[in-house]
Motif scaffolding. Structure first.
Motif, PDB file in Angstrom:
ATOM      1  N   HIS A  78     -32.241   0.493  31.764  1.00 48.52           N
ATOM      2  CA  HIS A  78     -33.563   0.074  31.295  1.00 48.52           C
ATOM      3  C   HIS A  78     -33.487  -1.281  30.575  1.00 48.52           C
ATOM      4  CE1 HIS A  78     -36.057   3.553  32.159  1.00 48.52           C
ATOM      5  NE2 HIS A  78     -35.195   4.379  31.578  1.00 48.52           N
ATOM      6  N   PHE A  79     -32.309  -1.578  29.996  1.00 48.61           N
ATOM      7  CA  PHE A  79     -32.208  -2.765  29.132  1.00 48.61           C
ATOM      8  C   PHE A  79     -30.937  -3.560  29.426  1.00 48.61           C
ATOM      9  CE2 PHE A  79     -34.480   0.564  26.762  1.00 48.61           C
ATOM     10  CZ  PHE A  79     -35.693  -0.077  26.575  1.00 48.61           C
ATOM     11  N   VAL A  80     -30.875  -4.171  30.594  1.00 46.50           N
ATOM     12  CA  VAL A  80     -29.713  -4.987  30.942  1.00 46.50           C
ATOM     13  C   VAL A  80     -29.968  -6.421  30.464  1.00 46.50           C
ATOM     14  CG1 VAL A  80     -28.440  -5.985  32.901  1.00 46.50           C
ATOM     15  CG2 VAL A  80     -29.047  -3.555  32.892  1.00 46.50           C
ATOM     16  N   ASP A  81     -28.917  -7.055  29.980  1.00 44.83           N
ATOM     17  CA  ASP A  81     -29.019  -8.444  29.555  1.00 44.83           C
ATOM     18  C   ASP A  81     -29.103  -9.321  30.808  1.00 44.83           C
ATOM     19  OD1 ASP A  81     -28.921 -10.756  28.151  1.00 44.83           O
ATOM     20  OD2 ASP A  81     -26.763 -10.665  27.739  1.00 44.83           O
ATOM     21  N   ALA A  82     -30.212 -10.056  30.958  1.00 38.10           N
ATOM     22  CA  ALA A  82     -30.430 -10.863  32.173  1.00 38.10           C
ATOM     23  C   ALA A  82     -29.612 -12.152  32.117  1.00 38.10           C
ATOM     24  CB  ALA A  82     -31.917 -11.163  32.346  1.00 38.10           C
ATOM     25  N   ARG A  83     -28.300 -12.024  32.176  1.00 37.46           N
ATOM     26  CA  ARG A  83     -27.429 -13.203  32.114  1.00 37.46           C
ATOM     27  C   ARG A  83     -27.683 -14.103  33.326  1.00 37.46           C
ATOM     28  NH1 ARG A  83     -23.689  -9.048  32.180  1.00 37.46           N
ATOM     29  NH2 ARG A  83     -22.986  -9.932  34.083  1.00 37.46           N
ATOM     30  N   PRO A  84     -27.754 -15.445  33.081  1.00 41.09           N
ATOM     31  CA  PRO A  84     -28.060 -16.368  34.184  1.00 41.09           C
ATOM     32  C   PRO A  84     -27.051 -16.287  35.329  1.00 41.09           C
ATOM     33  CG  PRO A  84     -28.166 -17.505  32.071  1.00 41.09           C
ATOM     34  CD  PRO A  84     -27.634 -16.132  31.787  1.00 41.09           C
ATOM     35  N   ASN A  85     -25.801 -15.886  35.047  1.00 40.02           N
ATOM     36  CA  ASN A  85     -24.818 -15.846  36.145  1.00 40.02           C
ATOM     37  C   ASN A  85     -25.184 -14.783  37.187  1.00 40.02           C
ATOM     38  OD1 ASN A  85     -24.084 -13.889  34.174  1.00 40.02           O
ATOM     39  ND2 ASN A  85     -22.115 -13.644  35.185  1.00 40.02           N
ATOM     40  N   LEU A  86     -26.033 -13.799  36.803  1.00 40.64           N
ATOM     41  CA  LEU A  86     -26.473 -12.806  37.785  1.00 40.64           C
ATOM     42  C   LEU A  86     -27.332 -13.468  38.867  1.00 40.64           C
ATOM     43  CD1 LEU A  86     -27.393  -9.773  35.465  1.00 40.64           C
ATOM     44  CD2 LEU A  86     -25.233 -10.228  36.630  1.00 40.64           C
ATOM     45  N   ILE A  87     -27.977 -14.590  38.511  1.00 41.68           N
ATOM     46  CA  ILE A  87     -28.818 -15.312  39.478  1.00 41.68           C
ATOM     47  C   ILE A  87     -27.965 -15.822  40.640  1.00 41.68           C
ATOM     48  CG2 ILE A  87     -30.210 -17.412  39.806  1.00 41.68           C
ATOM     49  CD1 ILE A  87     -31.427 -16.943  37.097  1.00 41.68           C
ATOM     50  N   LEU A  88     -26.741 -16.252  40.330  1.00 42.45           N
ATOM     51  CA  LEU A  88     -25.856 -16.760  41.391  1.00 42.45           C
ATOM     52  C   LEU A  88     -25.569 -15.665  42.414  1.00 42.45           C
ATOM     53  CD1 LEU A  88     -23.265 -18.828  39.309  1.00 42.45           C
ATOM     54  CD2 LEU A  88     -25.243 -19.663  40.608  1.00 42.45           C
ATOM     55  N   GLU A 104     -36.002  -1.308  36.247  1.00 41.30           N
ATOM     56  CA  GLU A 104     -35.351  -2.593  35.973  1.00 41.30           C
ATOM     57  C   GLU A 104     -36.359  -3.675  35.595  1.00 41.30           C
ATOM     58  OE1 GLU A 104     -35.246  -1.113  39.134  1.00 41.30           O
ATOM     59  OE2 GLU A 104     -33.163  -0.855  39.783  1.00 41.30           O
ATOM     60  N   VAL A 105     -37.597  -3.269  35.250  1.00 43.27           N
ATOM     61  CA  VAL A 105     -38.662  -4.272  35.095  1.00 43.27           C
ATOM     62  C   VAL A 105     -38.404  -5.233  33.935  1.00 43.27           C
ATOM     63  CG1 VAL A 105     -40.238  -2.991  33.561  1.00 43.27           C
ATOM     64  CG2 VAL A 105     -41.177  -4.562  35.275  1.00 43.27           C
ATOM     65  N   GLY A 106     -37.622  -4.807  32.950  1.00 42.11           N
ATOM     66  CA  GLY A 106     -37.377  -5.652  31.788  1.00 42.11           C
ATOM     67  C   GLY A 106     -36.448  -6.825  32.065  1.00 42.11           C
ATOM     68  N   TRP A 107     -35.733  -6.813  33.199  1.00 40.75           N
ATOM     69  CA  TRP A 107     -34.729  -7.868  33.399  1.00 40.75           C
ATOM     70  C   TRP A 107     -34.619  -8.375  34.840  1.00 40.75           C
ATOM     71  CZ3 TRP A 107     -30.540  -6.272  36.510  1.00 40.75           C
ATOM     72  CH2 TRP A 107     -30.440  -4.883  36.723  1.00 40.75           C
ATOM     73  N   LEU A 108     -34.989  -7.538  35.829  1.00 43.12           N
ATOM     74  CA  LEU A 108     -34.757  -7.934  37.224  1.00 43.12           C
ATOM     75  C   LEU A 108     -35.727  -8.997  37.765  1.00 43.12           C
ATOM     76  CD1 LEU A 108     -32.885  -7.431  39.650  1.00 43.12           C
ATOM     77  CD2 LEU A 108     -34.491  -5.655  40.399  1.00 43.12           C
ATOM     78  N   PRO A 109     -37.053  -8.869  37.498  1.00 39.27           N
ATOM     79  CA  PRO A 109     -37.986  -9.828  38.107  1.00 39.27           C
ATOM     80  C   PRO A 109     -37.656 -11.282  37.788  1.00 39.27           C
ATOM     81  CG  PRO A 109     -39.189  -7.964  37.202  1.00 39.27           C
ATOM     82  CD  PRO A 109     -37.753  -7.799  36.759  1.00 39.27           C
TER      83      PRO A 109
END
Ligand SMILES: [Zn+2]
Length: 326
Positions: A78-88, A104-109
């Motif tokens: 429910h609360f994953v840290d949206a680290r920019p490296n996940l974008i890669l 995953e609405v808090g971090w995935l979009p």
């Protein structure tokens, strides 16, 4: 070579640049290999939001794909840290497999948008939502607003804790991956069949091992175990969080302790990523056993082993009931 000459031609008119683009496309098609034999070796790059989906996707893909999981197995999804490296990771994906139901609405979009990858945007063929593949529980009859604190607005998203849903998801993924890589369709279906056969056999075994615990009263920290309890016939008499996502308070805990004494609750189920101090205190007051459950399949672990670990934890903590199950 004709195509190379075409690429180097200066283009001034719109017509000219269109034919240039077509030429480049044809050139790219040659490079990527037009022959079926070459395409059959293609691998799908799949991103899964959580460990259970990653593990099931890996079973279905076999050698014809690779999987990266975004959330760490120790993180509350429910609360994953949206680290920019996940974008890669998302940027080069052919498919994104998520749970859905706003899990995953808090971090995935924000990550999906940041990836600028058209293949995995909402509604694209590569955007695969597992909650569409399983029967859902606790879908609110009226609209629930996240601002009211409830983080299960579309229904309970913890459906991978029932292995029968694991099987449904494997079949669903085989279908969707097959749409993305048609030459591997039969292979994905075959891999899913093998996995489901193995999982079904284990599920029968787990049913038998826990049959004598059916009807046991339990409590959970978060509303995570609805599907697990439905599967195993455990009876939930309350949750430590007053609502999904709302931390416990003294008045609610006092009420829960009374209820647990009345209903003779034998165990408190809690995922390891939640703080355990309140549950330990309640266990001390009621005599119920605290069962710490790994919430998700670990990195590169197997989904079957993950459910096995949960079943073992329940066997160890919950006493068999005389005359129950069998
Ligand atoms: Zn939840």
């Amino acid at each position: 070579m004709r195509r190379q000459r075409l690429v180097s031609l200066p283009s001034r008119s719109r017509l000219r640049s269109t034919s240039l683009a077509l030429g480049l496309l044809a050139f790219a098609a040659v490079l990527s290999g037009g022959a079926p034999a070459a395409r059959a070796a293609s691998k799908l790059h799949v991103i899964a939001t959580v460990g259970d989906l990653g593990a099931i996707a890996r079973e279905v893909l076999g050698n014809a794909g690779e999987v990266v999981v975004l959330a760490k197995p120790t993180q509350d999804p429910h609360f994953v840290d949206a680290r920019p490296n996940l974008i890669l990771d998302l940027n080069r994906a052919d498919a994104l497999v998520s749970m859905g139901l706003d899990y995953e609405v808090g971090w995935l979009p924000v990550l999906v948008k940041g990836s600028r990858n058209g293949k995995i945007q909402n509604g694209s063929a590569g955007s695969i939502v597992a909650s569409t593949m399983v029967p859902l529980r606790e879908v609110p009859q009226q609209r629930v607003d996240r601002s009211m604190g409830d983080i299960h607005p579309g229904g309970n998203p913890h459906f991978t804790l029932d292995p029968r849903n694991g099987a449904r998801i494997a079949r669903g993924l085989a279908e969707r991956f097959g749409n993305l890589a048609p030459d591997n369709r039969a292979l994905y279906a075959q891999n899913a069949d093998a996995f489901v056969n193995r999982l079904d056999a284990k599920t029968k075994e787990w049913d038998q091992r826990l049959a004598s615990r059916r009807g046991t009263a339990v409590v959970s920290y978060h509303k995570s175990f609805t599907y697990l309890e439905d599967w195993l016939g455990l009876v939930e008499v309350g949750t430590i969080e007053p609502k999904p996502g709302i931390p416990p308070n003294a008045a609610h805990v006092a009420e829960l302790v009374n209820e647990m004494r009345t209903r003779k609750a034998a165990a408190i189920l809690q995922e390891r990523w939640y703080p355990s101090s309140v549950a330990e205190s309640i266990a001390g007051q009621t005599g119920a056993r605290l069962v710490l459950i790994p919430g998700m399949t670990p990195d590169h672990g197997s989904y079957v082993d993950h459910i096995e670990e949960i079943v073992r934890a329940l066997e160890a903590a919950i006493p068999a009931r005389a005359g129950a199950g069998k």
